[in-house]
Motif scaffolding. Structure first.
Motif, PDB file in Angstrom:
ATOM      1  N   ASP A 193       0.819  -1.185  -0.205  1.00  0.00           N
ATOM      2  CA  ASP A 193       0.036   0.040  -0.092  1.00  0.00           C
ATOM      3  C   ASP A 193       1.000   1.184   0.129  1.00  0.00           C
ATOM      4  OD1 ASP A 193      -2.488   1.357  -0.243  1.00  0.00           O
ATOM      5  OD2 ASP A 193      -2.534   1.421   2.070  1.00  0.00           O
ATOM      6  N   ILE A 194       0.651   2.334  -0.838  1.00  0.00           N
ATOM      7  CA  ILE A 194       1.189   3.354  -0.693  1.00  0.00           C
ATOM      8  C   ILE A 194       0.193   4.692  -0.630  1.00  0.00           C
ATOM      9  CG2 ILE A 194       2.736   5.158  -2.225  1.00  0.00           C
ATOM     10  CD1 ILE A 194       3.673   2.882  -3.730  1.00  0.00           C
ATOM     11  N   GLY A 195       0.573   5.555   0.379  1.00  0.00           N
ATOM     12  CA  GLY A 195      -0.116   6.724   0.837  1.00  0.00           C
ATOM     13  C   GLY A 195       0.592   7.821   0.288  1.00  0.00           C
ATOM     14  N   PHE A 196      -0.178   8.879  -0.486  1.00  0.00           N
ATOM     15  CA  PHE A 196       0.305   9.879  -0.862  1.00  0.00           C
ATOM     16  C   PHE A 196      -0.122  11.340  -0.163  1.00  0.00           C
ATOM     17  CE2 PHE A 196      -0.029   7.025  -4.404  1.00  0.00           C
ATOM     18  CZ  PHE A 196       1.351   6.810  -5.044  1.00  0.00           C
ATOM     19  N   PHE A 197       0.658  12.171   0.093  1.00  0.00           N
ATOM     20  CA  PHE A 197       0.341  13.359   1.008  1.00  0.00           C
ATOM     21  C   PHE A 197       0.832  14.576   0.408  1.00  0.00           C
ATOM     22  CE2 PHE A 197       1.393   9.640   3.434  1.00  0.00           C
ATOM     23  CZ  PHE A 197       0.345   9.288   4.360  1.00  0.00           C
ATOM     24  N   PRO A 198       0.037  15.244  -0.385  1.00  0.00           N
ATOM     25  CA  PRO A 198       0.295  16.453  -1.214  1.00  0.00           C
ATOM     26  C   PRO A 198       0.902  17.517  -0.063  1.00  0.00           C
ATOM     27  CG  PRO A 198      -1.650  15.661  -1.997  1.00  0.00           C
ATOM     28  CD  PRO A 198      -1.325  14.929  -0.661  1.00  0.00           C
ATOM     29  N   GLU A 199       1.755  18.448  -0.447  1.00  0.00           N
ATOM     30  CA  GLU A 199       1.965  19.392   0.331  1.00  0.00           C
ATOM     31  C   GLU A 199       0.999  20.381   0.756  1.00  0.00           C
ATOM     32  OE1 GLU A 199       5.841  22.451   1.263  1.00  0.00           O
ATOM     33  OE2 GLU A 199       5.565  21.685  -0.612  1.00  0.00           O
ATOM     34  N   GLY A 200       0.478  20.741   1.845  1.00  0.00           N
ATOM     35  CA  GLY A 200      -0.551  21.567   2.244  1.00  0.00           C
ATOM     36  C   GLY A 200      -2.009  20.958   2.179  1.00  0.00           C
ATOM     37  N   GLY A 201      -1.927  19.404   1.812  1.00  0.00           N
ATOM     38  CA  GLY A 201      -3.099  18.902   1.740  1.00  0.00           C
ATOM     39  C   GLY A 201      -3.972  18.684   0.639  1.00  0.00           C
ATOM     40  N   GLN A 202      -3.565  19.316  -0.604  1.00  0.00           N
ATOM     41  CA  GLN A 202      -4.233  19.253  -1.745  1.00  0.00           C
ATOM     42  C   GLN A 202      -3.376  19.519  -2.823  1.00  0.00           C
ATOM     43  OE1 GLN A 202      -7.169  22.325  -0.850  1.00  0.00           O
ATOM     44  NE2 GLN A 202      -6.136  23.948  -1.838  1.00  0.00           N
ATOM     45  N   LEU A 203      -4.079  18.836  -4.137  1.00  0.00           N
ATOM     46  CA  LEU A 203      -3.415  18.956  -5.406  1.00  0.00           C
ATOM     47  C   LEU A 203      -4.377  19.961  -6.296  1.00  0.00           C
ATOM     48  CD1 LEU A 203      -2.584  15.410  -6.182  1.00  0.00           C
ATOM     49  CD2 LEU A 203      -0.883  17.389  -5.626  1.00  0.00           C
ATOM     50  N   VAL A 204      -3.783  20.963  -6.940  1.00  0.00           N
ATOM     51  CA  VAL A 204      -4.514  21.847  -7.822  1.00  0.00           C
ATOM     52  C   VAL A 204      -4.024  21.712  -9.373  1.00  0.00           C
ATOM     53  CG1 VAL A 204      -5.206  23.866  -8.625  1.00  0.00           C
ATOM     54  CG2 VAL A 204      -4.943  23.419  -5.798  1.00  0.00           C
ATOM     55  N   GLU A 205      -4.892  21.468 -10.213  1.00  0.00           N
ATOM     56  CA  GLU A 205      -4.666  21.503 -11.634  1.00  0.00           C
ATOM     57  C   GLU A 205      -3.720  22.498 -12.195  1.00  0.00           C
ATOM     58  OE1 GLU A 205      -7.965  20.776 -14.339  1.00  0.00           O
ATOM     59  OE2 GLU A 205      -8.910  19.163 -12.822  1.00  0.00           O
ATOM     60  N   GLY A 206      -2.619  22.203 -12.637  1.00  0.00           N
ATOM     61  CA  GLY A 206      -1.678  23.054 -13.215  1.00  0.00           C
ATOM     62  C   GLY A 206      -0.708  23.785 -12.599  1.00  0.00           C
ATOM     63  N   ILE A 207      -0.650  23.502 -11.139  1.00  0.00           N
ATOM     64  CA  ILE A 207       0.460  24.003 -10.439  1.00  0.00           C
ATOM     65  C   ILE A 207       1.054  22.826  -9.639  1.00  0.00           C
ATOM     66  CG2 ILE A 207       0.547  25.269  -8.148  1.00  0.00           C
ATOM     67  CD1 ILE A 207      -2.282  26.434  -8.334  1.00  0.00           C
ATOM     68  N   GLU A 208       2.441  22.915  -9.693  1.00  0.00           N
ATOM     69  CA  GLU A 208       3.155  22.012  -9.284  1.00  0.00           C
ATOM     70  C   GLU A 208       3.245  21.887  -7.744  1.00  0.00           C
ATOM     71  OE1 GLU A 208       7.706  20.801 -10.480  1.00  0.00           O
ATOM     72  OE2 GLU A 208       7.730  22.792  -9.243  1.00  0.00           O
ATOM     73  N   SER A 209       3.324  20.789  -7.262  1.00  0.00           N
ATOM     74  CA  SER A 209       3.336  20.463  -5.947  1.00  0.00           C
ATOM     75  C   SER A 209       4.176  19.450  -5.557  1.00  0.00           C
ATOM     76  CB  SER A 209       1.865  19.724  -5.634  1.00  0.00           C
ATOM     77  OG  SER A 209       0.827  20.614  -5.547  1.00  0.00           O
TER      78      SER A 209
END
Length: 893
Positions: A184-200
């Motif tokens: 199992d792999i969990g993903f944790f975007p910085e700040g808590g969310q991903l937004v289309e077109g913005i590098e995270s």
């Protein structure tokens, strides 16, 4: 009076709390200034606490005693808290049951205690928790937690470190499990969310249900198969990558044990904000990005520690104008820092944790020690406490000296420093937290930052802190120990006011009595500040000026423990340090030591030393299953809990019907089965006759515990002999298997899965002969229930049931503090035949250093040759010091 007491506590806390005025960087003021002021007021009015326990060892055996020193501090800074007096310490088994509970009396935030591990305890991985009631008063309850292996006592050729995995009924499972797949792999975007077109920046953690945290590599691919980034774990299964999402989530492909696995990333928002944080070279930099579709609004970046904002900045983010906030980390407190992006409505849009390293910690050193100590040898250690500038400090230390070879050793283990400043503000279990805080380099800083992304999220609710969400404390501070409760009518369950409540407590030195009257809500309070130990008490209710008892339920407010958490894989599968090189050093030492004995001692003494010095075994050996135990219940504890909730439990069948789906009670003929098998009850070393059984099962008071066993190993021969000799002819059938009736053969069915309903009857009840005799040639057909009474209780003669309008229960006061025994061997030749297998050689929670910062520790070794591990911890003048020192340095291993 209660409200007045709370008000006084909070006033004192306000004086103790360090109030740091938020420095408003370029801002437009307005609503965010108001949020800042409200958050400061909240932090001052509701100062939080943390707890830490320093233990004498890292693992234990059944029959040992767990010794500990308690440190209770304010969450904002490492200073002792005076908010709470009682500290609750619980021992919880692997299934999630509280097996012991202590109440430690704190004095200026410090206390000590011990938990004795009875020989009746099952081996396993046990959690020790510590908390004050005030620590449970918030939406995110905070408490100390540490898991230890408790090994079986070694017998014969058994491995010394032996734990049994018991094949228990599922009804025993109180501890939630973390359900993991093979991978199992969990993903944790910085700040808590991903937004289309913005590098995270995206952190990830890879785990396996059989291996825990794992190391792997792979790549990230777009929906059309284009490789976007490489994936590779750095430490403890964690890693990170940069990713610019589109409307179609990317897919991570990794290789694990020769197989390829695919994982889809979280779906990105079509619009919104992305936070990027950099913490390096003494500067904390926060950047906020948004896309063109995001509605423009004033926002604020808040930088907080332990729920208190230290700074904020108002920003107005545009797609082509990312906003930034910078601060010097030396202007922030030590520990975990929470960074929150908040809109004008007070809602948190992004959140991120980072870490500020402590400034000028205390230093503890140990000197005067040998590499290896011979059996029964004297040990003398000089401890030195200094500040970061090398100046001596007079203070108090908690100190343990351990046999290094027979105590489990883990590098970078938890300590006072890592727990108060680090792990207590993060989510989940942190393996070897000290690893992240020593030998700092670029790679280690990167690994620490990934850890913050994986384990750092909402610990302090900013919406509650700034006043957007209303806050009502879930618990109140306790400045002293008080037994609170409520009296309600047994049938209608309405509160009973103006009810006289008398209490009688039997102690060895006499009887203690007291009286009180319920208030308009039926509540009562009994001061317990001077009460020690656990004693049985009788509560009696009656109307004022009436002679007859009032039929009522007496419910005591004492069941406020936090929910049991799941154990991490590594907590129940610890990876101890390989000590083979230490063993080699000791073997070489033993050879020289024994040669010296041959020249000066008798052959008899030599033989004794040889036997004792060579009793060293390998690592823990875990068996697959246990023979017979299916369930075990602390009856007194569970019944008290049920009655505190207003429930009526007066018999063993009523108790079992609540506790287990495997138990079926047919009320038509008052018969019982467990796993569709007849039950035989064992009390006082023999099987009860049918008459005794019917008499016993109508009792529940006076019963301490109950153990349910299955299989041919569930009963000992002496119990069968006792039952036969006692004349219980209706219990035993000594016939051979050929003499059994067809009815007996029909009863040998696979119980399978039982229905979850307990309506008192089953479609199989007519086919089961629950009163059939016990055939000693086929014990697998029966379930055996061991009934263990409380000491000095006569439950066979029905003397335990409480009278109408009364309640019997056990009330608990502060735990008396005992002194850890440490024997002395001034002339070791006189003690060479003494059995001494202590692994903790010395424990003292209150070692005082003098004006030169020095303290001398003196004790004696056990019967083995061994190196030592010394752990010393302190908190003095708002500064923390901790050291774990081995007499064979790590570099020598």
């Amino acid at each position: 009076m209660k409200n007045k007491r709370l008000f006084l506590i909070l006033v004192v806390c306000n004086l103790l709390a360090t109030i740091v005025v938020g420095q408003e960087l370029p801002t437009q003021g307005g609503i965010f200034e108001q949020y800042m002021k409200q958050a400061q007021t909240f932090a001052s009015n509701y100062p939080r606490e943390k707890a830490y326990l320093h233990f004498d060892n890292t693992s234990y055996y059944i029959g040992d005693t767990i010794w500990f020193k308690a440190y209770v501090t304010l969450a904002e800074q490492p200073t002792f808290s005076e908010i709470s007096r009682p500290l609750y310490v619980e021992l919880i088994d692997q299934a999630g049951h509280i097996r012991d509970k202590q109440i430690i009396k704190l004095s200026q935030g410090q206390g000590s205690g011990q938990i004795a591990l009875p020989k009746s305890l099952l081996s396993g991985y046990y959690e020790v928790r510590a908390y004050t009631r005030w620590m449970l008063g918030f939406s995110e309850p905070q408490y100390f937690s540490r898991t230890f292996p408790i090994y079986q006592l070694a017998r014969g050729n058994q491995s010394e470190r032996n734990i049994t995995n018991y094949d228990l009924s599922t009804s025993m499972d109180q501890r939630p499990e973390i359900t993991k797949k093979k991978l199992d792999i969990g993903f944790f975007p910085e700040g808590g969310q991903l937004v289309e077109g913005i590098e995270s920046r995206v952190a990830f953690k890879a785990e396996s249900n059989r291996d825990g945290d794992i190391q792997l590599s792979g790549a990230l691919y777009s929906a059309d198969g284009k490789e976007l980034a490489k994936l590779e774990t750095m430490h403890d299964g964690m890693g990170h990558f940069n990713y610019t999402p589109t409307s179609s989530p990317a897919v991570a492909k990794v290789n694990f044990k020769g197989n390829e696995y695919k994982f889809e990333l979280p779906k990105a928002l079509s619009s919104g904000y992305v936070m990027k944080v950099d913490n390096a070279s003494g500067v904390l930099s926060v950047n906020v990005f948004c896309d063109a579709k995001t509605a423009q609004d004033s926002l604020a970046i808040f930088i907080s520690h332990a729920g208190r904002p230290y700074a904020y900045k108002t920003i107005y983010c545009q797609a082509d104008a990312p906003q930034q906030m910078t601060m010097r980390t030396r202007d922030l407190p030590s520990g975990v820092i929470q960074i929150s992006l908040i809109n004008r409505a007070g809602h948190t849009l992004c959140e991120r944790f980072t870490f500020c390293f402590p400034k000028a910690p205390l230093r503890i050193s140990a000197s005067g020690l040998k590499r290896v100590y011979e059996p029964y040898a004297p040990i003398r250690c000089e401890l030195q406490l200094k500040d970061s500038s090398g100046n001596p400090i007079a203070g108090n230390l908690s100190v343990s000296v351990r046999d290094a070879l027979r105590s489990d050793y883990l590098e970078y283990d938890n300590n006072l420093f890592t727990d108060l400043l680090f792990t207590s503000d993060l989510k989940g279990y942190i393996h070897q937290p000290g690893y992240y805080l020593v030998d700092m380099d670029t790679k280690k800083l990167q690994e620490l930052d990934i850890l913050m992304l994986v384990h750092g999220w909402r610990k302090y609710d900013m919406e509650q802190i700034i006043g957007v969400t209303p806050y009502t404390p879930l618990q109140r501070p306790e400045s002293q120990l008080v037994l609170n409760g409520q009296v309600k009518s047994t049938i209608l369950k309405n509160e009973l006011k103006n009810i006289g409540l008398s209490v009688m407590i039997k102690k060895e030195e006499g009887i203690i009595t007291g009286q009180t009257v319920t208030d308009e809500n039926g509540r009562f309070s009994i001061p317990m500040e001077d009460f020690e130990g656990s004693e049985e008490a009788l509560f009696q209710t009656r109307r004022l000026n009436k002679n007859r008892n009032k039929d009522a339920s007496i419910m005591i407010d004492r069941n406020f423990s936090p929910k049991v958490r799941p154990l991490d894989y590594l907590e129940s599968h610890p990876e101890w340090k390989d000590l083979d090189q230490w063993r080699q050093v000791v073997d070489d030492f033993d050879s020289l030591y024994l040669d010296s004995l041959r020249r000066v001692e008798s052959d008899f003494l030599l033989d004794e030393v040889v036997v004792k010095s060579k009793k060293r075994k390998g690592y823990m050996d875990t068996k697959i299953s246990e023979k017979s135990i299916d369930a075990y219940y602390d009856v007194r504890q569970i019944v008290d809990l049920l009655r505190d909730q207003g429930k009526i439990v007066n018999s063993i069948p009523e108790f079992l019907e609540i506790q287990s789906r495997q138990f079926l009670w047919d009320k038509r003929d008052d018969s019982y089965t467990y796993r569709l098998k007849p039950m035989k009850f064992i009390f006082d070393g023999k099987i009860l006759s049918r008459v005794e059984e019917k008499m016993m099962l109508t009792e529940i008071d006076g019963l301490a515990s109950m153990i349910i066993c299955k299989g041919s190993q569930a009963i000992r021969d002496e119990i069968l002999n006792n039952s036969s000799l006692s004349g219980v002819n209706d219990v035993l059938d000594l016939s051979t298997s050929d003499d059994r009736s067809m009815t007996d053969d029909m009863n040998r069915t696979d119980p399978g899965d039982l229905s979850s309903t307990n309506n008192g009857s089953t479609s199989n009840s007519n086919t089961l002969n629950t009163n059939k005799k016990l055939d000693v040639t086929n014990l697998d057909e029966f379930i055996f229930v061991y009934l263990i009474p409380l000491p000095r209780h006569d439950i066979m003669n029905k003397n335990e049931t409480a009278a109408w309008g009364t309640r019997k229960t056990v009330i608990q006061g502060y735990t008396p503090v005992l002194e850890c025994y440490s024997p002395s061997y001034p002339q070791k030749q006189l003690y060479m035949d003494r059995v001494d297998k202590r692994r903790t050689l010395y424990w003292n929670p209150t070692v005082k250093t003098d004006a030169e910062g020095k303290a001398v520790i003196e004790c004696y070794n056990n019967q083995y040759s061994t190196p030592l591990v010394i752990q010393a911890e302190t908190m003095t003048d708002g500064r923390i010091g901790s050291v774990t020192y081995s007499t064979i340095p790590v570099a020598d291993k």
